[in-house]
Write a protein that holds these residues in place. Sequence first.
Motif, mmCIF file in Angstrom:
data_model
loop_
_atom_site.group_PDB
_atom_site.id
_atom_site.type_symbol
_atom_site.label_atom_id
_atom_site.label_comp_id
_atom_site.label_asym_id
_atom_site.label_seq_id
_atom_site.Cartn_x
_atom_site.Cartn_y
_atom_site.Cartn_z
ATOM 1 N N GLY A 54 21.981 48.341 3.511
ATOM 2 C CA GLY A 54 21.786 48.965 4.822
ATOM 3 C C GLY A 54 20.825 50.145 4.727
ATOM 4 O O GLY A 54 19.916 50.286 5.543
ATOM 5 N N ALA A 174 30.858 45.010 12.725
ATOM 6 C CA ALA A 174 29.845 45.896 12.138
ATOM 7 C C ALA A 174 29.904 45.788 10.621
ATOM 8 O O ALA A 174 30.981 45.593 10.046
ATOM 9 N N VAL A 175 28.742 45.897 9.973
ATOM 10 C CA VAL A 175 28.639 45.793 8.506
ATOM 11 C C VAL A 175 29.394 44.541 8.038
ATOM 12 O O VAL A 175 30.354 44.607 7.290
ATOM 13 N N GLU A 176 28.906 43.429 8.488
ATOM 14 C CA GLU A 176 29.674 42.178 8.454
ATOM 15 C C GLU A 176 28.885 41.082 7.746
ATOM 16 O O GLU A 176 27.677 41.031 7.852
ATOM 17 N N ALA A 193 27.072 42.643 17.376
ATOM 18 C CA ALA A 193 27.015 43.016 15.956
ATOM 19 C C ALA A 193 26.213 44.295 15.784
ATOM 20 O O ALA A 193 25.204 44.500 16.460
ATOM 21 N N ASP A 195 24.187 45.901 12.802
ATOM 22 C CA ASP A 195 23.722 45.516 11.470
ATOM 23 C C ASP A 195 22.305 46.037 11.281
ATOM 24 O O ASP A 195 21.419 45.752 12.095
ATOM 25 N N ASN A 197 20.231 45.133 9.112
ATOM 26 C CA ASN A 197 19.310 44.072 8.693
ATOM 27 C C ASN A 197 19.033 43.141 9.874
ATOM 28 O O ASN A 197 19.874 42.319 10.236
ATOM 29 N N SER A 200 19.565 39.317 9.139
ATOM 30 C CA SER A 200 20.807 38.751 8.606
ATOM 31 C C SER A 200 21.297 37.633 9.526
ATOM 32 O O SER A 200 20.946 37.574 10.709
ATOM 33 N N THR A 202 24.248 37.337 10.640
ATOM 34 C CA THR A 202 25.035 37.997 11.697
ATOM 35 C C THR A 202 24.107 38.423 12.831
ATOM 36 O O THR A 202 24.363 38.140 14.004
ATOM 37 N N ALA A 203 23.004 39.106 12.453
ATOM 38 C CA ALA A 203 22.084 39.630 13.467
ATOM 39 C C ALA A 203 21.506 38.502 14.317
ATOM 40 O O ALA A 203 21.406 38.612 15.545
ATOM 41 N N THR A 209 22.732 42.186 19.257
ATOM 42 C CA THR A 209 22.630 42.780 17.922
ATOM 43 C C THR A 209 22.055 44.183 18.040
ATOM 44 O O THR A 209 20.961 44.370 18.575
#
Length: 271
Positions: A54, A174-176, A193, A195, A197, A200, A202-203, A209
């Motif tokens: 991160g 978050a931070v997932e 989310a 994040d 990144n 990612s 997730t993003a 996001t």
Amino acid sequence: MSSFDVEYWREVLRGVSIPFNHPRRDSLLIREKVVEGFLEGYVVPQGLIAHGRGEAFDYLIGETTIEPAIEAMKAAVALLLISKHPVISVNGNVAALVAEHVVELAREVNALLEVNLFYRSKSRIEKIRDIFKRYGVEILGTDEAYECTIPELFSERRRVDCRGIYVADTVLVAVEDGDRTEALKKMGKNVIAIDLNPLSRTALTADITIVDNIVRAFPKMVEIARELKNKTRSELETIVNKFDNRSNIAKVLEHICNRLRDIASSLMNKP
Ligand code: PTJ
């Protein structure tokens, strides 16, 4: 092999203080909190690595909250406010860095909090539960009697609270890691989310996001929630409907590209 000596590391760290004029003081103080969570036993070693990843993205962004992140936060808060059953999911890193602000946001948007861990253990769950208790909140996900399962998810994250994430219409993570966002989407939930990144899984899978550091994002979202609370439901719906996650992520990538290009050209132009 000897076991990890927490007292040894506490002693080492006690002997070092970060100078007030250190150019990276803020970033180092944030690191201290994650390390403290690790020494307390609720942040996993992998959480330290995730934090470093991160930090690297934050460095590229410029360690500041950029306009696309603000847009995403507004859409996220509006969505939380119009949701029937919003849940904010917390893990070790979130508990270490922003527990207080997560509680404030949950109060502003009327969301439940639930602990959901990739590296799940009873003792980590209890430690995280106690952190939130200090802020006056009972979090979900701590009682096995209320355990439900997210289908198609094989990590420990599949174990969720039947009163929380399982029945939620909107889940903020978050931070997932990437798998859970995909599984939550398959269950028909709205996923928000946070994040750093932008690339990612997730993003790219979430509906909204927020590419920002959680230490800046949560307090900012509390502010935004206080403003948006006065809007009508239809005004909030308009904010959500106007938001386009893919183009927002593209704007973040453009920001990073432009920033790096500017830095590169200023370096080339220097004698
Ligand atoms: O506490 P647990 O057991 O649930 O484990 C949590 C970790 C973080 C270990 C787990 O979820 C994991 O492995 O995550 P990943 O796959 O490393 O992904 C974490 C994402 O969060 C990465 O994309 C990081 O760039 C991002 N990230 C790290 N620190 C921050 C962050 N995003 C926002 N704010 C941060 N401070």
